[in-house]
Design a protein around this motif. Structure first.
Motif, PDB file in Angstrom:
ATOM      1  N   PHE A 287      59.306  93.445  26.580  1.00 52.74           N
ATOM      2  CA  PHE A 287      59.931  94.742  26.336  1.00 52.74           C
ATOM      3  C   PHE A 287      58.798  95.756  26.198  1.00 52.74           C
ATOM      4  N   VAL A 288      58.892  96.849  26.934  1.00 55.79           N
ATOM      5  CA  VAL A 288      57.870  97.898  26.891  1.00 55.79           C
ATOM      6  C   VAL A 288      58.570  99.200  26.554  1.00 55.79           C
ATOM      7  N   ALA A 289      58.044  99.939  25.576  1.00 51.55           N
ATOM      8  CA  ALA A 289      58.707 101.177  25.160  1.00 51.55           C
ATOM      9  C   ALA A 289      57.686 102.262  24.851  1.00 51.55           C
ATOM     10  N   ARG A 290      58.216 103.447  24.595  1.00 53.73           N
ATOM     11  CA  ARG A 290      57.462 104.638  24.202  1.00 53.73           C
ATOM     12  C   ARG A 290      56.579 105.184  25.323  1.00 53.73           C
ATOM     13  N   PHE A 291      56.973 104.944  26.551  1.00 52.49           N
ATOM     14  CA  PHE A 291      56.218 105.568  27.640  1.00 52.49           C
ATOM     15  C   PHE A 291      56.996 106.786  28.129  1.00 52.49           C
ATOM     16  N   GLY A 292      56.320 107.717  28.720  1.00 47.30           N
ATOM     17  CA  GLY A 292      56.911 108.992  29.106  1.00 47.30           C
ATOM     18  C   GLY A 292      57.791 108.913  30.340  1.00 47.30           C
ATOM     19  N   PRO A 293      58.506 110.004  30.604  1.00 49.52           N
ATOM     20  CA  PRO A 293      59.429 110.032  31.731  1.00 49.52           C
ATOM     21  C   PRO A 293      58.744 109.992  33.097  1.00 49.52           C
ATOM     22  N   LYS A 294      57.469 110.300  33.142  1.00 47.29           N
ATOM     23  CA  LYS A 294      56.732 110.316  34.413  1.00 47.29           C
ATOM     24  C   LYS A 294      56.165 108.944  34.796  1.00 47.29           C
ATOM     25  N   ILE A 295      56.244 107.970  33.892  1.00 47.98           N
ATOM     26  CA  ILE A 295      55.725 106.627  34.178  1.00 47.98           C
ATOM     27  C   ILE A 295      56.674 105.937  35.157  1.00 47.98           C
ATOM     28  N   THR A 296      56.097 105.359  36.216  1.00 48.24           N
ATOM     29  CA  THR A 296      56.900 104.705  37.250  1.00 48.24           C
ATOM     30  C   THR A 296      56.752 103.183  37.167  1.00 48.24           C
ATOM     31  N   LYS A 297      57.565 102.495  37.960  1.00 51.86           N
ATOM     32  CA  LYS A 297      57.457 101.036  38.046  1.00 51.86           C
ATOM     33  C   LYS A 297      56.062 100.627  38.506  1.00 51.86           C
ATOM     34  N   ASP A 298      55.520 101.372  39.444  1.00 49.47           N
ATOM     35  CA  ASP A 298      54.177 101.057  39.956  1.00 49.47           C
ATOM     36  C   ASP A 298      53.124 101.187  38.861  1.00 49.47           C
ATOM     37  N   ASP A 299      53.264 102.195  37.999  1.00 54.56           N
ATOM     38  CA  ASP A 299      52.315 102.362  36.888  1.00 54.56           C
ATOM     39  C   ASP A 299      52.359 101.158  35.957  1.00 54.56           C
ATOM     40  N   LEU A 300      53.571 100.711  35.610  1.00 53.57           N
ATOM     41  CA  LEU A 300      53.714  99.556  34.725  1.00 53.57           C
ATOM     42  C   LEU A 300      53.191  98.292  35.408  1.00 53.57           C
ATOM     43  N   GLN A 301      53.505  98.127  36.682  1.00 52.10           N
ATOM     44  CA  GLN A 301      53.046  96.941  37.406  1.00 52.10           C
ATOM     45  C   GLN A 301      51.516  96.897  37.452  1.00 52.10           C
ATOM     46  N   GLU A 302      50.908  98.017  37.741  1.00 46.84           N
ATOM     47  CA  GLU A 302      49.443  98.086  37.801  1.00 46.84           C
ATOM     48  C   GLU A 302      48.823  97.762  36.439  1.00 46.84           C
ATOM     49  N   PHE A 303      49.412  98.304  35.361  1.00 43.24           N
ATOM     50  CA  PHE A 303      48.903  98.066  34.011  1.00 43.24           C
ATOM     51  C   PHE A 303      48.984  96.584  33.644  1.00 43.24           C
ATOM     52  N   PHE A 304      50.139  95.955  33.864  1.00 45.85           N
ATOM     53  CA  PHE A 304      50.338  94.567  33.437  1.00 45.85           C
ATOM     54  C   PHE A 304      49.678  93.557  34.372  1.00 45.85           C
ATOM     55  N   ASN A 305      49.386  93.935  35.604  1.00 47.57           N
ATOM     56  CA  ASN A 305      48.680  93.030  36.522  1.00 47.57           C
ATOM     57  C   ASN A 305      47.273  92.709  36.036  1.00 47.57           C
ATOM     58  N   ARG A 306      46.720  93.504  35.135  1.00 51.35           N
ATOM     59  CA  ARG A 306      45.405  93.225  34.552  1.00 51.35           C
ATOM     60  C   ARG A 306      45.409  91.940  33.727  1.00 51.35           C
ATOM     61  N   TYR A 307      46.587  91.556  33.224  1.00 50.55           N
ATOM     62  CA  TYR A 307      46.694  90.428  32.300  1.00 50.55           C
ATOM     63  C   TYR A 307      47.377  89.206  32.903  1.00 50.55           C
ATOM     64  N   GLY A 308      47.915  89.324  34.094  1.00 45.32           N
ATOM     65  CA  GLY A 308      48.603  88.216  34.747  1.00 45.32           C
ATOM     66  C   GLY A 308      49.448  88.745  35.892  1.00 45.32           C
ATOM     67  N   ASP A 309      50.111  87.844  36.566  1.00 40.60           N
ATOM     68  CA  ASP A 309      50.940  88.232  37.712  1.00 40.60           C
ATOM     69  C   ASP A 309      52.297  88.760  37.254  1.00 40.60           C
ATOM     70  N   VAL A 310      52.665  89.921  37.766  1.00 43.12           N
ATOM     71  CA  VAL A 310      53.950  90.546  37.439  1.00 43.12           C
ATOM     72  C   VAL A 310      54.942  90.211  38.542  1.00 43.12           C
ATOM     73  N   ILE A 311      56.123  89.732  38.148  1.00 44.39           N
ATOM     74  CA  ILE A 311      57.171  89.421  39.121  1.00 44.39           C
ATOM     75  C   ILE A 311      58.077  90.625  39.342  1.00 44.39           C
ATOM     76  N   SER A 312      58.512  91.245  38.225  1.00 46.21           N
ATOM     77  CA  SER A 312      59.421  92.386  38.370  1.00 46.21           C
ATOM     78  C   SER A 312      59.236  93.374  37.221  1.00 46.21           C
ATOM     79  N   VAL A 313      59.620  94.608  37.495  1.00 49.25           N
ATOM     80  CA  VAL A 313      59.586  95.679  36.494  1.00 49.25           C
ATOM     81  C   VAL A 313      60.910  96.412  36.575  1.00 49.25           C
ATOM     82  N   LYS A 314      61.522  96.640  35.416  1.00 50.48           N
ATOM     83  CA  LYS A 314      62.776  97.407  35.379  1.00 50.48           C
ATOM     84  C   LYS A 314      62.641  98.490  34.325  1.00 50.48           C
ATOM     85  N   ILE A 315      62.763  99.741  34.764  1.00 47.61           N
ATOM     86  CA  ILE A 315      62.768 100.871  33.835  1.00 47.61           C
ATOM     87  C   ILE A 315      64.226 101.267  33.614  1.00 47.61           C
ATOM     88  N   ILE A 316      64.623 101.395  32.359  1.00 47.03           N
ATOM     89  CA  ILE A 316      66.005 101.763  32.033  1.00 47.03           C
ATOM     90  C   ILE A 316      66.145 103.270  32.175  1.00 47.03           C
TER      91      ILE A 316
END
Length: 189
Positions: A58-87
């Motif tokens: 669960f990821v929270a407190r990010f701004g409205p301009k953050i995209t799926k690609d931004d989250l994927q790029e951030f979390f790829n530093r720590y392991g392989d990301v399969i999917s990202v879902k922004i509510i």
């Protein structure tokens, strides 16, 4: 019998109880603020996710301009990301400021939780935790009065969500009586 209890014990509760999560020692029998009352009365249905809950963060407190690609790029530093879902808001289609990231393995998810503290993504200090909506029966998010910890409406710190929510306070060495002082007091008598 004690061995059975220890084997079943987990640092995290298996079933969520807002009253227990809002209690210092888990002994409260009545709600002590409106947030806990609200959480007890609310019904919560977690968002429909295709991901496996054990490896979803669960990821929270990010701004409205953050995209799926931004989250994927951030979390790829720590392991392989399969999917990202922004509510997103159903009416406006704008980001609600939280989402879910599925890692390739449970180990990758644990690695993120161990390594990422006080993370900042494009100027936003983000919050990362395990996904509880599908893994813990009765879970309610903080916006409905649930969640783990935080502050009550009175400003008092809320504790809990764990089977053993209360921990003894740590007393610094300055406040503890030193052994030399104890010896001198016993010599005086």
């Amino acid at each position: 019998m004690d061995e059975d209890i220890l084997q079943k014990w987990s640092p995290y509760a298996r079933e969520y109880d807002p009253l227990k999560a809002g209690s210092i020692d888990g002994t409260d029998t009545e709600p002590h603020d409106r947030a806990i009352s609200r959480a007890m009365m609310m019904h919560y249905e977690p968002p429909h996710l295709e991901s496996k809950s054990e490896r979803t963060l669960f990821v929270a407190r990010f701004g409205p301009k953050i995209t799926k690609d931004d989250l994927q790029e951030f979390f790829n530093r720590y392991g392989d990301v399969i999917s990202v879902k922004i509510i997103v808001d159903v009416v406006t289609g704008l980001s609600q400021g939280y989402g879910f990231v599925e890692m390739k393995s449970e180990e990758d998810a644990r690695r993120v939780l161990r390594r990422v503290t006080d993370a900042t993504l494009k100027g936003y200090k983000i919050f990362i935790d395990r996904e509880c909506g599908r893994t813990m029966k009765g879970w309610k998010p903080r916006r409905l009065g649930g969640g783990f910890g935080g502050k009550k409406e009175s400003g008092q710190l809320r504790f809990g969500g764990k089977d053993r929510p209360f921990k003894r306070p740590i007393v610094p060495n300055i406040l503890k009586p030193s052994h030399t002082n104890l010896k001198s007091h016993t010599n005086l008598k």
